[in-house]
Design a protein around this motif. Structure first.
Motif, mmCIF file in Angstrom:
data_model
loop_
_atom_site.group_PDB
_atom_site.id
_atom_site.type_symbol
_atom_site.label_atom_id
_atom_site.label_comp_id
_atom_site.label_asym_id
_atom_site.label_seq_id
_atom_site.Cartn_x
_atom_site.Cartn_y
_atom_site.Cartn_z
ATOM 1 N N LYS A 56 0.836 -1.195 0.000
ATOM 2 C CA LYS A 56 0.000 0.000 0.000
ATOM 3 C C LYS A 56 0.869 1.243 0.000
ATOM 4 O O LYS A 56 1.965 1.244 0.554
ATOM 5 C CB LYS A 56 -0.916 -0.017 1.236
ATOM 6 C CG LYS A 56 -1.895 -1.163 1.224
ATOM 7 C CD LYS A 56 -2.488 -1.390 2.615
ATOM 8 C CE LYS A 56 -3.350 -2.619 2.647
ATOM 9 N NZ LYS A 56 -2.622 -3.871 2.447
ATOM 10 N N ARG A 57 0.322 2.293 -0.609
ATOM 11 C CA ARG A 57 1.089 3.528 -0.670
ATOM 12 C C ARG A 57 0.191 4.749 -0.719
ATOM 13 O O ARG A 57 -0.937 4.675 -1.191
ATOM 14 C CB ARG A 57 2.065 3.518 -1.828
ATOM 15 C CG ARG A 57 1.464 3.281 -3.128
ATOM 16 C CD ARG A 57 1.935 2.410 -4.216
ATOM 17 N NE ARG A 57 2.597 1.167 -4.115
ATOM 18 C CZ ARG A 57 3.563 0.795 -4.929
ATOM 19 N NH1 ARG A 57 3.982 1.583 -5.860
ATOM 20 N NH2 ARG A 57 4.100 -0.387 -4.829
ATOM 21 N N ILE A 58 0.739 5.836 -0.235
ATOM 22 C CA ILE A 58 0.117 7.156 -0.380
ATOM 23 C C ILE A 58 1.138 8.012 -1.113
ATOM 24 O O ILE A 58 2.243 8.241 -0.622
ATOM 25 C CB ILE A 58 -0.245 7.792 0.978
ATOM 26 C CG1 ILE A 58 -1.261 6.934 1.723
ATOM 27 C CG2 ILE A 58 -0.796 9.209 0.760
ATOM 28 C CD1 ILE A 58 -1.618 7.452 3.115
ATOM 29 N N ARG A 59 0.749 8.441 -2.303
ATOM 30 C CA ARG A 59 1.607 9.298 -3.121
ATOM 31 C C ARG A 59 1.152 10.736 -2.920
ATOM 32 O O ARG A 59 -0.038 11.029 -3.008
ATOM 33 C CB ARG A 59 1.495 8.902 -4.586
ATOM 34 C CG ARG A 59 1.952 7.484 -4.848
ATOM 35 C CD ARG A 59 1.489 6.912 -6.181
ATOM 36 N NE ARG A 59 1.424 7.864 -7.259
ATOM 37 C CZ ARG A 59 0.470 7.851 -8.200
ATOM 38 N NH1 ARG A 59 -0.477 6.933 -8.194
ATOM 39 N NH2 ARG A 59 0.475 8.744 -9.167
ATOM 40 N N ILE A 60 2.089 11.622 -2.663
ATOM 41 C CA ILE A 60 1.781 13.039 -2.472
ATOM 42 C C ILE A 60 2.402 13.824 -3.618
ATOM 43 O O ILE A 60 3.619 13.774 -3.839
ATOM 44 C CB ILE A 60 2.309 13.559 -1.124
ATOM 45 C CG1 ILE A 60 1.695 12.744 0.026
ATOM 46 C CG2 ILE A 60 1.996 15.047 -0.969
ATOM 47 C CD1 ILE A 60 2.252 13.088 1.389
ATOM 48 N N GLY A 61 1.567 14.549 -4.338
ATOM 49 C CA GLY A 61 2.024 15.289 -5.507
ATOM 50 C C GLY A 61 2.955 16.442 -5.180
ATOM 51 O O GLY A 61 2.691 17.237 -4.285
ATOM 52 N N ILE A 111 0.585 21.869 0.410
ATOM 53 C CA ILE A 111 1.417 20.804 0.974
ATOM 54 C C ILE A 111 0.985 20.497 2.402
ATOM 55 O O ILE A 111 0.868 19.332 2.790
ATOM 56 C CB ILE A 111 2.914 21.166 0.879
ATOM 57 C CG1 ILE A 111 3.351 21.085 -0.589
ATOM 58 C CG2 ILE A 111 3.765 20.277 1.748
ATOM 59 C CD1 ILE A 111 3.047 19.752 -1.280
ATOM 60 N N LYS A 112 0.716 21.535 3.175
ATOM 61 C CA LYS A 112 0.253 21.326 4.548
ATOM 62 C C LYS A 112 -1.040 20.512 4.552
ATOM 63 O O LYS A 112 -1.202 19.572 5.331
ATOM 64 C CB LYS A 112 0.046 22.676 5.240
ATOM 65 C CG LYS A 112 -0.297 22.564 6.694
ATOM 66 C CD LYS A 112 -0.414 23.928 7.334
ATOM 67 C CE LYS A 112 -0.775 23.774 8.805
ATOM 68 N NZ LYS A 112 -0.960 25.047 9.469
ATOM 69 N N ASN A 113 -1.940 20.846 3.645
ATOM 70 C CA ASN A 113 -3.212 20.128 3.511
ATOM 71 C C ASN A 113 -2.966 18.669 3.106
ATOM 72 O O ASN A 113 -3.593 17.751 3.638
ATOM 73 C CB ASN A 113 -4.107 20.839 2.495
ATOM 74 C CG ASN A 113 -5.498 20.276 2.452
ATOM 75 O OD1 ASN A 113 -6.062 19.882 3.473
ATOM 76 N ND2 ASN A 113 -6.078 20.244 1.263
ATOM 77 N N ALA A 114 -2.054 18.443 2.178
ATOM 78 C CA ALA A 114 -1.741 17.079 1.715
ATOM 79 C C ALA A 114 -1.123 16.251 2.842
ATOM 80 O O ALA A 114 -1.450 15.067 2.994
ATOM 81 C CB ALA A 114 -0.795 17.132 0.514
ATOM 82 N N VAL A 115 -0.253 16.857 3.637
ATOM 83 C CA VAL A 115 0.352 16.150 4.779
ATOM 84 C C VAL A 115 -0.741 15.794 5.783
ATOM 85 O O VAL A 115 -0.795 14.663 6.281
ATOM 86 C CB VAL A 115 1.481 16.994 5.424
ATOM 87 C CG1 VAL A 115 1.909 16.417 6.771
ATOM 88 C CG2 VAL A 115 2.677 17.097 4.482
ATOM 89 N N ASN A 116 -1.632 16.739 6.065
ATOM 90 C CA ASN A 116 -2.743 16.489 7.000
ATOM 91 C C ASN A 116 -3.625 15.338 6.518
ATOM 92 O O ASN A 116 -3.975 14.445 7.291
ATOM 93 C CB ASN A 116 -3.599 17.742 7.191
ATOM 94 C CG ASN A 116 -2.889 18.825 7.967
ATOM 95 O OD1 ASN A 116 -1.924 18.569 8.675
ATOM 96 N ND2 ASN A 116 -3.354 20.057 7.823
ATOM 97 N N LYS A 117 -3.994 15.363 5.244
ATOM 98 C CA LYS A 117 -4.852 14.309 4.688
ATOM 99 C C LYS A 117 -4.140 12.958 4.690
ATOM 100 O O LYS A 117 -4.745 11.928 4.982
ATOM 101 C CB LYS A 117 -5.282 14.650 3.260
ATOM 102 C CG LYS A 117 -6.383 15.663 3.183
ATOM 103 C CD LYS A 117 -6.797 15.879 1.739
ATOM 104 C CE LYS A 117 -7.954 16.855 1.655
ATOM 105 N NZ LYS A 117 -8.321 17.110 0.269
ATOM 106 N N SER A 118 -2.867 12.955 4.347
ATOM 107 C CA SER A 118 -2.093 11.706 4.315
ATOM 108 C C SER A 118 -1.959 11.114 5.712
ATOM 109 O O SER A 118 -2.077 9.899 5.895
ATOM 110 C CB SER A 118 -0.716 11.953 3.708
ATOM 111 O OG SER A 118 -0.837 12.399 2.376
#
Length: 186
Positions: free
Chosen positions: A127-132, A158-165
């Protein structure tokens, strides 16, 4: 048992670079879940805590990105963590800045850290979470780009992507990954 790995490079020099977004997610999870990253072993730094009857491991490989498998494989072997209980969080050039994409498996897609994991695990079924982080601007090399810092106008995304991840990783502790994918894939 669950192992959540954030890919990146050790050292202050790389701290806020595009390539270190996986480390950012692990740092946030560490704080949120109260899992101290205080064990230096397996070519990395990790922490462990039981949450709701589940042993949760957080790992930041200190092998540098291109050798990530040299850290992940030994910890999985030592604690007998099955491949289906591995989640890897990392940067992705093929997604726009701040977009996240959860997948159950896949190829390396040109990412050297994932190539190393696939080689050491003898499988791409994790499994993976890719962050753009988007593609480099014209004239800039990929290595220079992924080792650069985010621009001011990208910081909120980026802050939002880190939070969601981090939220998706936390949800996976007691929710099937397919359900987590359905909720968090944008």
């Amino acid at each position: 048992m669950k192992l959540i790995v954030g890919l990146g490079n050790p050292g202050r020099k790389y701290e806020d670079t595009r390539h270190n977004i996986g480390f950012k997610v692990i740092d946030q999870l560490s704080e949120k879940l109260g899992i101290e990253l205080d064990n230096k072993k397996f070519n990395g730094i990790y922490g462990k805590k039981n949450i709701e009857g589940e042993s949760i491991f957080l790992l930041k490989p200190y092998t540098y990105m291109n050798l990530s498998g040299e850290s992940v494989r030994p910890i999985m072997d030592y604690f007998d963590i099955p491949l289906e209980d591995l989640l890897v969080v990392y940067d992705d050039l093929d997604l726009p800045v701040g977009k996240i994409r959860l997948r159950q498996k896949g190829s390396a897609g040109g990412h050297n850290g994932i190539k190393s994991l696939i080689a050491h695990l003898n499988s791409q079924d994790f499994k993976r979470i890719r962050i753009g982080v988007d593609r480099p601007p014209s004239g800039m090399s990929v290595p220079d780009y992924v080792l650069s810092r985010f621009r001011k106008e990208e910081e909120d995304q980026i802050k939002n992507a880190v939070n969601k991840s981090a939220a998706a990783s936390e949800k996976w502790i007691n929710t099937p990954f397919l359900e987590v994918m359905n909720e968090f894939n944008q």
